[in-house]
Design an enzyme around this catalytic site. Sequence first.
Site, short mmCIF file in Angstrom:
data_model
loop_
_atom_site.label_atom_id
_atom_site.label_comp_id
_atom_site.label_asym_id
_atom_site.label_seq_id
_atom_site.Cartn_x
_atom_site.Cartn_y
_atom_site.Cartn_z
N ASP A 577 0.71 -1.33 0.08
CA ASP A 577 0.09 0.01 0.18
C ASP A 577 0.65 1.24 0.08
O ASP A 577 1.18 1.76 -1.05
CB ASP A 577 -1.00 -0.21 1.14
CG ASP A 577 -2.04 -1.05 1.13
OD1 ASP A 577 -1.61 -1.99 0.07
OD2 ASP A 577 -3.22 -1.08 1.67
N GLU A 776 -4.56 -6.49 13.05
CA GLU A 776 -3.89 -6.13 11.52
C GLU A 776 -2.36 -5.94 11.68
O GLU A 776 -1.67 -6.60 10.75
CB GLU A 776 -4.82 -5.02 11.07
CG GLU A 776 -4.31 -5.09 9.22
CD GLU A 776 -4.98 -3.85 8.73
OE1 GLU A 776 -5.00 -3.72 7.50
OE2 GLU A 776 -5.60 -3.11 9.38
#
Length: 807
Positions: A577, A776
């Site tokens: 990302d 996460e």
Amino acid sequence: GLVISTLLLLPGAKSSISPDEVEFITQADQAANASLLWGTYRPNLYFGTRPRLPESVMTGMMWFDASQIQGFQRARHACDQGDGINGYGYNKHDGRRYGLQTIKDGPSNIAITTEFVKVPGGDHGGDWGVRIHGVPMKDHVPSITSIIFYIGLEGEGSMDIVSKMSKKGLVSPVRLEGDTPDLGDFEFQIVDGPLNDIPGEGVNQDLSRTQFWGVSTQENEIWKAKDIVIPKLLLSAREKIMKENDQQAALEKPYAYFTLENKLTEEDDEIANLYAFQKVFKGEFQFDVIFRSASSPKKMSSESLGLELNKQRQEFDTRFEQVFHLQEKGFSTNEVEFAQYLLSNLLGGMGYFYGSSVIDRSHPPMQDEENFDGAAVRPELTSPQSLFTATPSRPFFPRGFYWDEGFHQLVIGKWDNDLSLDIIKHWVSLIDDNGWIGREQILGEEARSKVPAEFQTQFPHYGNPPTLFLAITRYVQRLLHHNEEQQQQHVAGNQKVMMGGSLSDGNTDKLRTMHLDNLTMARVWLESVYPKLKLNWEWFRTLQKGHIQRFGREADNDEAYRWRGRTSEHCLTSGLDDYPRGEPPNVGELHADLLAWMAFATRMLKDISSHLGPKYAEDVNEYTRIEKNMLDNLDALHWNEEHQVYCDQTVEEGKPVHVCHKGYVSLIPFGLGLIPADSPKLGATLNLIEDEKELWSPYGLRSLSASDPKYRTGEVYWRGPIWMNINYLTLQSLHNNYINVSGPYQEQAQRIYTNLRNNIIKNVYKDYRKTGYVWEQYDDETGEGKRVHPFTGWTSLVLLIMGEEYS
């Protein structure tokens, strides 16, 4: 690489398949499919079931605190971080027939367990049942829970309540009968348990009974059950308040007003296809929901359900230790339970999805990004597809991600080899005729409802790291090891699995290992996925190709790659990302991590084609040549002598230059085992890992060096926080490629491995005990879990780290 060709020397490995073997494989596949027909498979819900069929019966559960009027506004259904749940997830789940989940709903003062079991048999997947049990979290606080279980039907078939209907409600056991082309005739029962109490009288209703409502919904809208049922409850409450003309009573006992109407609403002669059943409890409660197939030889009852739950609970604990050996390794009971949660919530997060996806094919495949007008996106719906997959996070990412799935299957494959192969084959089937597969699989309206509109469209020139090769590599390693053990035991691999009553009746142990026990089945599976995997590899070599000669780069071959789809702040296609890359994005970029993934994939395809025999000899030769070229260019194009790391390249003033951001991009070649054990580049990489000013933290390896100007800037997503997938790859590579291989850095590799493994296990377990979740990512300064939770996607790799399962 793996010497897969040695499989040809093992008993049972054949170059041709006899008619009897074809029939055997067909029957075995049918038994496997039947065993997986029913399951939970609606991971976005706290609890819901569906079979692996495009259109069929779906169930779900919702509940709310009925002791106060505000409780109705907090009705639970789909997993949501905003619900403020104190912890939830599957504590035990075997992936096929059993799952135990605990939901600690502090705001509603109720802890709910859902314990599910399936009993295979008959022609339609067998029976299943779920026991739903609630216990107040605070005994001194009044606890009144309104719980709704719904059953919906999409597609052909019908369902009807066959219990005697009354305005006061349905007497236990509630019975609903139905039929569909795929499930045949079936029956649902809702059976009260022995612990139930009611808070008081209803408004012209008997709250000791089950309240109900049936309605005809539009096509493919069963997934909107909460949006259908909850407004009906609100309307029902308003009508009762107006009729009673007593608003104070509704405030004092909302449980009596927020109830279903006990009638069927059938419009335009359409028969109801959604039935909601509501129960209201004071304090502790329990009830069972049982699905019984008419073709099952033995009908499930509440009594047999209880016995089967006890049996499966014990069998899960026993098998978990046999597979992972954590007690043997000295882990405590609490640590073992934590490890069971990691596996179980990953398995409980598996989903079956069916529907169209949104794709924009208007962009010419080779058109470069700077000439692409983003405002001209022209999305269109594809034809429906199906996917059976694990998911990264039940509340936030309840859908398939290609980048994540290869890591998921490292865990699932260790627990259940054939379940993992089934999921991998589902993914491979989605590779289109051009070799492309979407990096996100957002299939159907329910899946799209969890994704912002701007992220729903997929582009056929955008890729994702081909991590399925990790899982297939691990499968072949298991296959080699398994058959070596069989040889030692003088058991021929193709003779161990025999079709008989135990397998056709869903013997779970045999179903888990058919493609390990039988070399013919193993070969057939590899041969079935190989063409699509090769097609995907060829797609990468075409559409993700980088430029060599155009920018005057020095390299002896043209193996160079770049991620398409870059923006100034993101390279979503890389999976990393916001990890810093060259600025601004341009067509002259080359990305070190993509070349490393391609070299790894090429090595894997070489090994598979070696196993598949002489007719693939040309493929083997091609892969051998290309792998060497890729590894040569990895060093020639991406190694930076000054910084002693692998770096991306960009173009400035027409000339190629390195873009060095030390972090996970630098580690991918190492994590994939592409650096020789005696290479000075290995020593430099180990130094980078161990340096506290760079990647080392007390909680795991940072995604970006603490010395980098971009460290902890912007979104702080892949710019510092700790992620388990790359930490696992690091530990795996240390263990498999460097600790046990002679070389000058063996001692350093062992030290790093021991300390890194201990740090990760200690921190993730500590934070789980504190918060009730795994996360996460983890903060590299404090060790605290961050962002999405629960995230038992690749964070579940901590289980393999605990068990030291790297092959």
